[in-house]
Scaffold this active site. Structure first.
Site, short mmCIF file in Angstrom:
data_model
loop_
_atom_site.label_atom_id
_atom_site.label_comp_id
_atom_site.label_asym_id
_atom_site.label_seq_id
_atom_site.Cartn_x
_atom_site.Cartn_y
_atom_site.Cartn_z
N THR A 207 0.83 -1.19 0.00
CA THR A 207 0.00 0.00 0.00
C THR A 207 0.87 1.25 0.00
O THR A 207 1.98 1.24 0.53
CB THR A 207 -0.93 0.04 1.23
N ASN A 209 1.21 4.75 1.61
CA ASN A 209 0.78 5.55 2.75
C ASN A 209 0.80 7.02 2.33
O ASN A 209 1.86 7.52 1.92
CB ASN A 209 1.70 5.33 3.94
N GLU A 256 -4.22 4.59 3.45
CA GLU A 256 -3.38 3.65 2.70
C GLU A 256 -4.13 3.22 1.45
O GLU A 256 -5.33 2.94 1.51
CB GLU A 256 -3.07 2.42 3.54
#
Length: 308
Positions: A207, A209, A256
């Site tokens: 992911t 951030n 995320e």
């Protein structure tokens, strides 16, 4: 499109049609103001100008009650350009500006500095010290100064008046559909990709951030989104706005985003996350396996939604 910071720096336009407002979100009501300003600019061989303020007046005058903004000032400028203005004047909202008398604001800022031939405002517009200037007073001032004043009525969507406050309420409730109808587009937020705990990467679902440029107003949860890298195209993705309760107790709220079927390095890149559909609430799972199974379902649901 020109962007001018402060009325003292405005170029010497011959004449201008000035639409005035905070324009947070640049929703359908704001676009109605811009459309009317463009009409009056064309009729008077003038430029179309949006006069907006930064920071939001409440952030200076009543910070405890200041709203979370729908857009950063950069995004607001971009959206005003898309709405068709020739120039945006970003006026610093200071105590000095807040204390100016209504007539002085119109004469010194709008007419003299910005060379207004027409002034366009919303039905609930107020201005000057203590917000004592009214639409009626502005109309009278315009007659005296030989300036056309256009007051744009409320724009309703599904029986509701389009307003930034109501859009914030819909986003807080997770109602992306009603928010998008008032905005005239899906809500989005810009931000920069930063380093995180890298739990997603360890689980095989990396992911990005994202540190957003405005404090997020949308409800925590799991969303189908798109992610656009600055200068690139929008990519299908799934977003989690939450605190990672399966792994962390009382964690910080974070955004995320997992981009579907894509790999690459996004660190330090500026990105835009567009919220398309809400999938579910965030919740704590009894095991990592249970979390992974739900993430797989989230991805497939998002994939189906974004393929429509």
């Amino acid at each position: 499109m020109q962007v001018v910071y402060g009325h003292h720096n405005a170029p010497a336009w011959d004449e201008a049609a000035i639409a005035i407002g905070n324009f947070d979100g640049v929703h359908v009501g704001h676009r109605a103001l811009i459309s009317r300003a463009r009409e009056l600019a064309e009729a008077n061989a003038a430029v179309t100008v949006a006069l907006t303020f930064d920071p939001h007046p409440s952030a200076l005058l009543a910070p405890a009650r200041a709203p979370r903004l729908l857009t950063s000032i950069e995004r607001r400028i971009e959206l005003l350009g898309e709405a068709g203005v020739d120039a945006v004047v970003v006026e610093p909202f200071t105590h000095e500006l807040a204390g100016i008398a209504p007539n002085a604001f119109v004469d010194d800022v709008v007419i003299f500095a910005l060379r207004a031939r027409a002034i366009i405002v919303g039905y609930d517009f107020s201005y000057g010290q203590g917000r004592t200037g009214t639409v009626e007073a502005l109309r009278a001032h315009g007659i005296h100064a030989g300036i056309e004043v256009a007051v744009v009525p409320a724009v309703t969507v599904d029986g509701e008046v389009a307003a930034s406050t109501k859009i914030r309420g819909h986003l807080r409730a997770g109602d992306l559909v009603r928010a998008a109808r008032m905005l005239g587009r899906p809500w989005d937020v810009d931000g920069t990709v930063v380093h995180g705990a890298e739990r997603g990467r360890a689980l095989g679902i990396p992911t990005a951030n994202i540190r957003p440029e405005v404090e997020l107003v949308v409800a925590p949860g799991i969303y189908a989104v798109t992610l656009r890298i600055e200068g690139g195209t929008a990519l299908p993705a799934v977003a989690s706005l939450g605190t990672n309760p399966t792994f962390v107790e009382d964690g910080d709220l974070g955004l995320e985003v997992h981009v579907l079927d894509w790999s690459g390095d996004l660190y330090d890149r500026r990105v835009r996350t567009t919220f398309v559909a809400r999938l579910r609430d965030e919740r704590k799972f009894d095991s990592v396996d249970a979390l992974m199974a739900q993430i797989a379902r989230d991805i497939e649901q998002a994939r189906a939604i974004l393929a429509r």
